[in-house]
Design a protein around this motif. Structure first.
Motif, mmCIF file in Angstrom:
data_model
loop_
_atom_site.group_PDB
_atom_site.id
_atom_site.type_symbol
_atom_site.label_atom_id
_atom_site.label_comp_id
_atom_site.label_asym_id
_atom_site.label_seq_id
_atom_site.Cartn_x
_atom_site.Cartn_y
_atom_site.Cartn_z
ATOM 1 N N LYS A 4 0.857 -1.186 0.000
ATOM 2 C CA LYS A 4 0.000 0.000 0.000
ATOM 3 C C LYS A 4 0.884 1.224 0.000
ATOM 4 N N MET A 5 0.627 2.105 -0.923
ATOM 5 C CA MET A 5 1.381 3.358 -0.908
ATOM 6 C C MET A 5 0.521 4.476 -1.474
ATOM 7 N N LEU A 6 0.940 5.638 -1.171
ATOM 8 C CA LEU A 6 0.215 6.792 -1.670
ATOM 9 C C LEU A 6 0.539 6.975 -3.133
ATOM 10 N N SER A 7 -0.476 7.219 -3.925
ATOM 11 C CA SER A 7 -0.187 7.574 -5.304
ATOM 12 C C SER A 7 -1.119 8.701 -5.680
ATOM 13 N N ARG A 8 -0.561 9.714 -6.246
ATOM 14 C CA ARG A 8 -1.370 10.885 -6.597
ATOM 15 C C ARG A 8 -1.203 11.211 -8.055
ATOM 16 N N ASN A 9 -2.250 11.708 -8.596
ATOM 17 C CA ASN A 9 -2.178 12.175 -9.969
ATOM 18 C C ASN A 9 -1.581 13.577 -9.959
ATOM 19 N N PRO A 10 -0.482 13.761 -10.655
ATOM 20 C CA PRO A 10 0.141 15.098 -10.631
ATOM 21 C C PRO A 10 -0.765 16.188 -11.171
#
Lengths: 445, 774
Positions: A4-10
């Motif tokens: 599990k990790m944070l992923s963000r759309n730039p």
């Protein structure tokens, strides 16, 4: 194995260009922003205080006249141009942006009683004490030419006021009777009288343009229909009405500036009861002019102040005065509804902001949003005692202040007396007359 | 009869009367010849009348009389039309019409028809009428503005200058058609675009889509759409339901669910068997296959990650142990069935073996694997052997305790005994395996023999166990009857299940202190202490069995705030809050830890007691005080130290009536002050402002925030939109009819005036008159 990790759309946090505002993600969860009402209350309080801090309405004084300014006129096409007539017969045309006089005409002998511009803005009319009506070109004479009126009409009696039709080449003068003139003719096409007295002002209705209103020195206001060439109705008030002003957004509403310190807003279809009585002045009201939005009007008074009234309120929201301003004779609200001009006895024309604390010039969108928000907050919390007190507080000259106190006492005494009279007389024998009806003497059909 | 008689009598009377009457008549009238005739006629008439009156109704008519005097006047002129007036013209009328007389006649009629002219109205009156009519007309004209004025007054926002609303955005085709390529670059691009027949705009539908749209009729499409919608809705519904069910954390729920499903499946199967045996067989096969598949997988082998982690946890965690045992039971179940099957299979295999003795062991193994049974069982048993090993250590510690325990904790006894038995069994197994290691491990014979041995052993063990159970007075296990290890194993979880339930009963009465202790334990458990320490802890775990921990507890009790003592005295509701049951406690262990930590951190300051004291003071202060009006020394002996008598005090003490009950009477952790706070009052609205009719309305307007802190950008903009918007530098013209969509009058005011409407038409005047009359 699941990681599990944070992923963000730039796209969500990277600006497209450097000039874009940084995107600020917000969480509107109400638990994160507690105490809404107290916080907004404090904001409203601050906004009200700041409004008072920034309330600097006075913009400019146009000086140049050598006698008291008797009448003012707006240019129908240009916001920067304003015309004024003085008590020595001089007419001046001013440029507001430069705050300078651009033209001076010695129009009449004696007072310039009235001035009005043609609807197209190419010429203007003046009437004076010398029994003449003169039409002038708006543009100045070319080099070497003499300053001369386009037309001059010699009348038999003194004209005390003039107003131009809003759409056609017709103007109306008043004196002993109301005359309607065609611009092309030297005789009035129709004159209307009702009784014999000097009529002090005449005004065309800006919406239903065939209607006129006039006020005479025998305390009455008369309405005329130009098309049927007949007066319509007359209402007699307690005291003389100096001028009337038509609401430019509501065809049947007009306001009368009365000598009894009050202004009366009438619905012209029901003259027996004014829609609203506006009280705050402490001396005769000499002139009234509506804001072009039709929501407010400004009144000039003999008590050396001008006041701004909302149409539906009986008390003024603003009072403007300066130390040097004497009896204000004429007042006008500019066509963009941002400024107010007033001409007074001491030969000056003053320019005011219509909203005392408004910031002039171009506002950024954030500034605008902030002012809107503050305005709404003030509106929302307007009934709260602290905010009310601060927003209502105005500094007044001592004369006005003491007069207000005096009149309050007088009014209270009158009220008490009336109450006593009712108390000590047979029930039902003393009629209680409402404030609105009190000042209407009669309506004549 | 009587009627006819009466008629006859009346007839007689009449005839007599006639005779009487006739006499004078005869006298008065001149004698004439036709006397007799007339007489006869009259008589006949009378007779007729009498007859006609016979039928009951009296229809006597008056005889007609005619007087000659009217017809013949003294001037011998007939006055037939006496109602008509004598007209002058009639007199003038000669026998022959002459022209000269006609003219006179005309004149005469004209004179007669003319009336007198009414006096004209006063000029002022006329003007007044004019004015009134004009005013009514104007009012009518003006009233067309009413709706607009009203709309503008109520408008949320007015944008000046008024005018037509801005036209909507033009479609891109229009824009493009108006635009022309000017620069060479633009032209080049245009050429390229047109060469490829690239559509200028994104068409909403591709040609294929368009064709398909055309192909499908509207109704069909609608139906299909509805169907799809329904399917989607159903799908989403089921998804949501599944998600909801999946979210349910309760193990019990899932257990029950599973059980229910299994039961249902069994029932269905039974039904199917009765109805359709062939299908049932098929179903059975399917089930078998499923089972095989499951066995092929490594499920229930205690070898998974989960199982391993549970094995570690099992030492300390009751639940983990339980879960593991459950899994083992499942495994056993699987293997057990195979065993039964293998017994029959064995013979076959044995036969097969005899037929093919040369087949290598490995192949055999593989075959066995394919068939299912043996290697699994072995592996399982070996894993079984390892499993209790893990459990060993705690059990070792628990053993003596279990043995020494008093009657009250007997419930743990059987479990411990079981464990012992299992251990014994384990030991024997390992021994056997060790011994059998030298021989060929994979050979089916050895396997079989070993399995047989195992079985017999197990039976013996089970019987032993059963006996023990009986001895301890428990009706627990029926393992002896079945005599298989499986059932022993199966019973274990059941027993384990029961355990917490049984344990709960005494623990429910636990107070905070014990909870604290538990919490402490939890903390300790989290830390990885050496095994011995854990065991020691375990000893202490059971609150009922150790006495050594009691003094420690007491000490702790003194250290901490005596919450229970404080709060229970105050109100029972708090007690229930402060002393949660152990079940809850188990569930939110973390929360409890946190609370524990906070409690420890603020052990020194006694906040709750302070608060209660404060509240008591506040209550006291708010109580109305009695007024004592006794005057010491009045009517009594005076002097230092003399107190007024009790009687006097009683007499002059004015007791104030008790006020209404406090609002915070039933709220233990709140102080409600009912006094008006003047500092807050300065900021509060005292009277309801004008447009509002109820204070709730006003409060609602205040309570909804408008700032961007609480509202989204869009909502904020909407909420703060100013009422009047003006554009700087734009002239605002008065409203016109065109602005609001009215048709303005085409006639100019000027032309109307120039027509000089002072001359009113006759019709108009008439109307005026009517108005004036009204």
């Amino acid at each position: 194995m699941k990681v599990k990790m944070l992923s963000r759309n730039p796209d969500n946090y990277v600006r497209e260009t450097k000039l874009d505002l940084q995107r600020v993600p917000r969480n509107y969860d109400p638990t994160l922003h507690p105490f809404e009402v107290p916080r907004e209350y404090v904001r409203a309080l601050n906004a009200t205080k700041l409004e008072r801090v920034f309330a600097k309405p006075f913009l400019a004084s146009l000086d140049g006249h050598r006698d008291g300014v008797n009448c003012l006129a707006k240019h129908p096409k240009s916001l920067a141009t304003v015309l004024s007539g003085a008590c020595d017969g001089e007419v001046r045309i001013w440029n507001l942006t430069k705050r300078k006089c651009i033209r001076t005409i010695q129009a009449h002998e004696g007072f310039v009683r009235g001035i009005c511009t043609r609807f197209c803005g190419t010429s203007f009319f003046t009437v004076g004490d010398d029994k003449t009506v003169k039409q002038w070109k708006m543009d100045g004479p070319s080099c070497g030419e003499e300053e001369e009126p386009l037309h001059t009409i010699l009348g038999k009696t003194v004209y005390t006021g003039i107003d131009h039709h809003w759409k056609e080449g017709i103007f109306a003068t008043c004196g002993q009777q109301v005359d309607i003139w065609d611009e092309q003719r030297t005789n009035p096409i129709c004159s209307m009288t009702w009784g014999f007295d000097s009529i002090s002002s005449v005004k065309f209705n800006p919406i239903e343009t065939f209607l006129l209103g006039s006020c005479a020195s025998d305390r009455n206001i008369v309405l005329y229909d130009m098309r049927q060439a007949t007066p319509l109705k007359k209402v007699i008030l307690d005291m003389r009405t100096n001028t009337i002003g038509w609401n430019p957004m509501e065809a049947f509403i007009f306001t009368a500036a009365n000598e009894d310190y009050n202004l009366y807003t009438f619905d012209m279809r029901a003259l027996d009861t004014p829609v609203m009585v506006h009280m705050d002045h402490v001396s005769a009201v000499l002139d009234v002019d509506y804001s072009p939005t039709g929501k407010e009007f400004v009144s000039a008074s003999f008590d050396k102040s001008i006041r701004i009234f909302p149409v539906d309120k009986s008390r003024s929201r603003e009072v403007y005065h300066t130390k040097r301003m004497q009896h204000v004779i004429c007042v006008k609200w500019t066509s963009d509804s941002k400024y107010i001009m007033c001409g007074s006895d001491e030969m000056n024309i003053r320019l005011w902001k219509a909203n005392a604390s408004e910031k002039l010039g171009v506002l950024t969108s954030r500034e605008k949003a902030a002012t809107d928000y503050n305005q709404k907050l003030k509106e929302k919390f307007q009934h709260h005692p602290h905010i009310k007190r601060i927003s209502r507080h105005r500094h007044l000259p001592k004369s006005i202040y003491s007069q207000i106190q005096e009149q309050r006492i007088m009014k209270e005494a009158r009220r008490r007396k009336e109450l006593n009279r009712i108390k000590h007389s047979k029930p039902g024998s003393v009629r209680i007359v409402s404030e609105k009806k009190k000042h209407i003497v009669a309506v004549v059909k | 009869m009587s009627g006819s008689r009466a008629a006859e009598s009346s007839l007689l009377a009449l005839s007599q009367q006639e005779e009487l009457e006739d006499l004078p008549k005869d006298d008065s009238l001149s004698s004439s010849e036709d006397e007799g005739d007339s007489d006869g006629e009259r008589k006949h008439q009378k007779l007729l009348e009498a007859i006609s009156s016979l039928d009951g109704k009296n229809r006597q008519k008056l005889a007609e009389r005619s007087e000659a005097s009217l017809k013949v006047s003294e001037f011998n002129v007939s006055s037939e039309g006496s109602g008509e007036k004598l007209v002058l013209s009639d007199l003038l009328k000669p026998i022959k019409t002459s022209s000269s007389v006609a003219a006179v006649k005309k004149q005469l009629t004209r004179v007669k028809s003319k009336k007198t002219v009414e006096l004209p109205l006063h000029r002022e009156e006329i003007e007044r009428i004019h004015r009134e009519v004009a005013f009514n007309k104007t009012s009518q004209v003006l009233s067309k503005w009413d709706p607009i004025v009203l709309k503008n007054r109520q408008a949320e926002q007015l944008v000046f200058p008024l005018g037509k609303p801005q036209s909507a955005f033009a479609p891109i085709e229009h824009v493009l058609s108006g635009w022309k390529a000017r620069t060479p670059l633009e032209q080049e691009i245009f050429n390229l675009l047109h060469k490829n027949k690239q559509p200028v705009t994104d068409p909403l539908l591709t040609p294929v889509e368009k064709a398909s749209l055309k192909a499908m009729s509207l109704e069909e499409a609608k139906m299909r759409r509805a169907e799809l919608q329904r399917a989607r809705a159903l799908q989403s519904y089921y998804e949501a339901r599944a998600r909801r069910e999946k979210k349910i954390k309760s193990k019990k729920y899932h257990k029950v669910l599973k059980k229910g499903k299994a039961k249902q499946a069994l029932k269905d199967f039974e039904k199917l068997r009765k109805v359709n045996p062939a299908a049932a067989l098929e179903e059975l096969e399917k089930l078998e296959k499923a089972r095989m598949m499951e066995r092929m997988s490594l499920k229930h082998q205690n070898s998974g990650k989960w199982a391993k982690s549970k094995a570690i946890m099992a030492r300390y965690d009751l639940e983990a142990r339980q879960a593991m045992q459950e899994q083992l039971a499942r495994n056993k179940e699987l293997t057990q069935k195979i065993q039964r099957a293998s017994e029959s299979e064995e013979e076959e295999e044995g036969a097969g073996e005899e037929g093919e003795p040369l087949v290598p062991d490995v192949v055999n193994e593989v075959q066995a694997k394919v068939n299912g049974p043996n290697p699994w069982m072995f592996r399982n048993q070996s894993s079984d052997a390892t499993e209790p090993e893990i459990q060993e250590d705690p059990d070792e510690g628990a053993e003596p305790a279990g043995h020494e325990a008093s009657e009250s904790e007997d419930e743990e006894g059987p479990v411990a005994e079981e464990d012992i038995l299992l251990k014994e069994f384990e030991e024997r197994r390992s021994l056997r395996q060790k011994s059998g290691l030298s021989g060929p491990v994979g050979s089916p014979e050895t396997k079989d023999s070993s399995s047989q041995e195992v079985l017999s052993e197990l039976r013996a063990l089970a019987q032993k166990l059963n006996k023990e159970n009986h001895r301890s007075g428990r009706q627990e296990v029926s393992a002896a009857r079945t005599g298989t290890i499986l059932e022993v194993q199966r019973d274990e979880p059941a027993e384990e299940q029961e355990e917490p339930l049984l344990l709960q009963r005494p623990e429910r009465a636990q107070t905070l202190d014990e909870l604290e202790k538990l919490g402490r334990e939890g903390c300790l458990q989290n830390k990885e202490l050496p095994r011995a320490a854990v065991e020691g802890q375990r000893l202490k775990t059971n609150p009922n069995n150790h006495l050594g921990a009691i003094p420690k507890e007491k000490k702790r009790k003194e250290q901490m705030i005596d919450l229970q003592n404080l709060l229970t005295t105050k109100s029972p509701s708090v007690k229930s809050l402060a002393v949660p049951t152990t079940v809850e406690e188990l569930e939110d262990e973390e929360e409890r830890d946190q609370r524990q930590m906070i409690k420890e951190a603020f052990a020194g300051d006694d906040v709750i007691r302070d608060f209660l004291k404060e509240k008591r003071e506040a209550v006291e202060a708010s109580k109305p005080k009695d007024v004592d009006l006794t005057l010491p020394g009045w009517g009594e002996w005076g002097g230092v130290g003399l107190k007024p008598s009790a009687k006097k005090r009683r007499r002059f003490l004015i007791k104030t009536p008790e006020g209404p009950p406090r609002k915070d009477k039933n709220l233990p952790n709140v102080i409600l002050s009912e006094q008006r706070n003047i500092h807050a009052a300065a900021h509060q609205v005292r009277v309801l402002p004008y447009p509002f009719t109820h204070h709730q309305q006003f409060e609602r307007t205040i309570q909804t925030p408008i700032g961007s802190t609480w509202n989204t950008q869009r909502a904020f903009q909407k909420l703060t939109a100013p009422k009047v918007v003006t554009k700087p530098g734009h002239i605002i013209k008065p409203i016109t009819a065109e602005d609001v969509g009215y048709r303005s009058s085409s006639r100019s005011d000027l032309s109307v005036v120039q027509r000089n409407p002072k001359r009113l038409s006759i019709r108009h005047k008439k109307q005026l008159k009517q108005n004036s009359v009204d």
